[in-house]
Design an enzyme around this catalytic site. Structure first.
Site, mmCIF file in Angstrom:
data_model
loop_
_atom_site.group_PDB
_atom_site.id
_atom_site.type_symbol
_atom_site.label_atom_id
_atom_site.label_comp_id
_atom_site.label_asym_id
_atom_site.label_seq_id
_atom_site.Cartn_x
_atom_site.Cartn_y
_atom_site.Cartn_z
ATOM 1 N N HIS A 267 0.837 -1.201 0.000
ATOM 2 C CA HIS A 267 0.000 0.000 0.000
ATOM 3 C C HIS A 267 0.883 1.268 0.000
ATOM 4 O O HIS A 267 0.729 2.136 -0.862
ATOM 5 C CB HIS A 267 -0.909 -0.026 1.238
ATOM 6 C CG HIS A 267 -1.798 1.174 1.376
ATOM 7 N ND1 HIS A 267 -3.119 1.165 1.019
ATOM 8 C CD2 HIS A 267 -1.547 2.429 1.816
ATOM 9 C CE1 HIS A 267 -3.643 2.364 1.242
ATOM 10 N NE2 HIS A 267 -2.710 3.147 1.725
ATOM 11 N N GLU A 268 1.805 1.325 0.950
ATOM 12 C CA GLU A 268 2.660 2.519 1.033
ATOM 13 C C GLU A 268 3.540 2.636 -0.208
ATOM 14 O O GLU A 268 3.827 3.742 -0.679
ATOM 15 C CB GLU A 268 3.521 2.499 2.307
ATOM 16 C CG GLU A 268 2.732 2.465 3.633
ATOM 17 C CD GLU A 268 1.663 3.552 3.768
ATOM 18 O OE1 GLU A 268 1.764 4.590 3.095
ATOM 19 O OE2 GLU A 268 0.703 3.347 4.540
ATOM 20 N N HIS A 271 1.698 4.456 -2.842
ATOM 21 C CA HIS A 271 1.824 5.912 -2.644
ATOM 22 C C HIS A 271 3.202 6.372 -3.117
ATOM 23 O O HIS A 271 3.341 7.408 -3.772
ATOM 24 C CB HIS A 271 1.684 6.257 -1.153
ATOM 25 C CG HIS A 271 0.271 6.206 -0.632
ATOM 26 N ND1 HIS A 271 -0.745 6.956 -1.166
ATOM 27 C CD2 HIS A 271 -0.284 5.517 0.407
ATOM 28 C CE1 HIS A 271 -1.881 6.728 -0.478
ATOM 29 N NE2 HIS A 271 -1.620 5.854 0.469
ATOM 30 N N GLU A 297 -4.752 7.816 -2.995
ATOM 31 C CA GLU A 297 -5.230 6.569 -2.400
ATOM 32 C C GLU A 297 -5.548 5.538 -3.488
ATOM 33 O O GLU A 297 -5.411 4.340 -3.269
ATOM 34 C CB GLU A 297 -6.454 6.883 -1.530
ATOM 35 C CG GLU A 297 -6.770 5.860 -0.467
ATOM 36 C CD GLU A 297 -5.657 5.628 0.554
ATOM 37 O OE1 GLU A 297 -4.750 6.484 0.699
ATOM 38 O OE2 GLU A 297 -5.669 4.575 1.204
#
Ligand code: ZN
Length: 502
Positions: A267-268, A271, A297
């Protein structure tokens, strides 16, 4: 002065202000990753000096006069120049239209609010927190009024996180999503497979941290995160900060929940890939800054969910995972693993929610925020309204406010309008996903070979390289050829989870 000359003078001023902001981010990263316990006060003083310096740079009167000149003859600007000026105006107005006294009071209130929330949550005492929330709402309304948007204060709050977003647009999208998602969630939860998914997840125990670290480094590197221009460390709450050639991600490890650090890191990294893909020469201007929190997001969710929870992703990575954790994965079949990766269980707590139910947690918060701002709902009635909405959307009723209205930190420092971007990010991710599946039918076979380059290249060109030239909704329209719609998210969830559970 010619418009081109004005723009040429403006850009370095914008970049300077942005650079000061990135120093602040670095201090914040260091605070959460490395700070010795005795250094908190000194760090707070460093933050304060830097914030003052940045505010002075952002509200530089020269920026104001250059903007006025550029805005006087808009026809002479090209599309990029127009976007740069528009975004600079937004930042400049925020920096100059709020009275210093208000900014100071709001900062104090934010810090007080955080502590009041933490105390109220620990004691399950909403009544002690209610006056803080009322005050925060009042501050939000006053802030909107200073910026000339007092009549549409909630729109203003949404626009803060996602430029151009309105409550009416979110209302329409979330209304449609709720209609289609609640029945799907109910069917999944009622399936006997849900029980098995929980059982399998519970069997993943005792995964040594060092091997987890090796695995997630290999995964994030393979999907394209550039460790020459970024790094990953450990912090209490995972986050991603920084931009361009210095992106800092964090994660946290739990031996008995090995999928947490993995999906958290992917997830990070999503980003981080976005930040690494912004045009470096334009950092600090609308050409080199992300398009808002919803699009941000969408990038993290697309890599975390559509990619890393897919069968083809695991076709590639499962052998290596088993090699690193031979004892822990003995007796676990590939189907078991896939089920654990896609376990669904409604929970009262947003941050623990799976990909299917998560969206309903956000719909709930949006409905509360909207009614708080319209005056339809009084702060004191929040706990009851929360319970009713939770029953309606998730089929669960919190036994106390700790598991209900007090669970999230966001409102304690006045961050209203932030929650919707989480769910909009899921919708955008699913719509981008639908588009790439059409453009490259063999995409999942790429994944099975451990090849993510086509997908990253497409995102780089169509999303990352666009910076903030367009609002989230316009970017989606341009890239996918249609308006943002929840139907792609519902169809994706139906395909992945319907196939597994129904
Ligand atoms: Zn995120």
């Amino acid at each position: 002065m010619a418009q081109a000359d004005s723009l040429e003078e403006l850009v370095p001023l914008l970049k300077r202000s942005h650079l000061l902001g990135t120093i602040g981010e670095l201090l914040g990263w260091d605070e959460q990753v490395n700070l010795p316990p005795g250094a908190a006060e000194q760090r707070a003083a460093q933050h304060a000096v830097l914030a003052e310096t940045q505010h002075a740079a952002t509200s530089d009167a020269r920026i104001g006069s250059l903007l006025a000149g550029l805005e006087a003859r808009p026809a002479e600007l090209d599309a990029d120049g127009t976007a740069i000026v528009k975004n600079a105006r937004r930042d400049y107005d925020r920096a100059t239209k709020l009275p210093a006294e208000f900014v100071r009071e709001k900062a104090v209130q934010g810090s007080r609010g955080y502590h009041a929330w933490a105390r109220a949550k620990a004691a399950d005492d909403f009544a002690s927190y209610a006056p803080v929330l009322e005050k925060n709402l009042e501050f939000a309304r006053r802030e909107a009024a200073y910026l000339g948007r007092g009549d549409v204060a909630y729109d203003y709050m949404l626009d803060k996180h996602d430029p151009g977003l309105t409550a009416a647009a979110v209302d329409r999208l979330f209304g449609e999503l709720k209609r289609d998602l609640v029945p799907l969630m109910n069917a999944i939860v009622a399936s006997p497979v849900a029980e098995r998914a929980r059982a399998v997840s519970g069997r993943l125990r005792g995964f040594p941290v060092e091997a987890q670290r090796v695995f997630l480094r290999e995964v994030t590197e393979r999907i394209g995160f550039d460790y020459m221009r970024g790094r990953i460390d450990v912090s209490l709450h995972p986050f991603c900060s920084g931009t361009g050639s210095d992106v800092r991600m964090t994660t946290r490890y739990k031996e008995d929940q090995p999928l947490d650090a993995l999906f958290g890191s992917v997830h990070e990294a999503g980003h981080g890939l976005y930040e690494q893909g912004l045009p470096a020469e334009w950092l600090g201007t609308a050409r080199g800054i992300h398009a808002g929190m919803a699009v941000h997001e969408s990038q993290s969710r697309l890599w975390e969910n559509q990619v890393a929870r897919s069968r083809s992703f695991w076709r590639h990575f499962e052998p290596r995972w088993r090699e690193l954790f031979p004892a822990q994965t003995a007796g676990l079949t590939s189907d078991d693993l896939y089920l654990a990766v896609n376990a669904v269980e409604p929970t009262l707590i947003r941050v623990d929610a799976d990909e299917v139910t998560y969206n309903l947690h956000i719909v709930l918060r949006f409905e509360m925020e909207k009614k708080l701002f319209s005056g339809e709902l009084a702060v004191r009635d929040l706990p009851l309204a929360w319970r009713a909405a939770s029953r309606e959307l998730l089929g669960l009723e919190p036994a106390n406010d700790r598991e209900g209205v007090l669970q999230d930190v966001h409102w304690s420092d006045g961050a209203f309008g932030y929650f919707p971007s989480y769910c909009l990010g899921n919708m955008i991710a699913a719509q981008l996903w639908a588009r790439v599946r059409v453009l490259r039918p063999g995409l999942v076979e790429d994944f099975a070979r451990g090849d993510f380059a086509w997908l990253l290249g497409w995102l780089r060109e169509n999303v990352h390289a666009q910076g903030r030239r367009f609002s989230a909704l316009e970017l989606v329209r341009r890239v996918t050829g249609e308006e943002l719609s929840p139907r792609h998210l519902v169809a994706y969830l139906q395909e992945r989870y319907g196939g597994l559970y129904l």
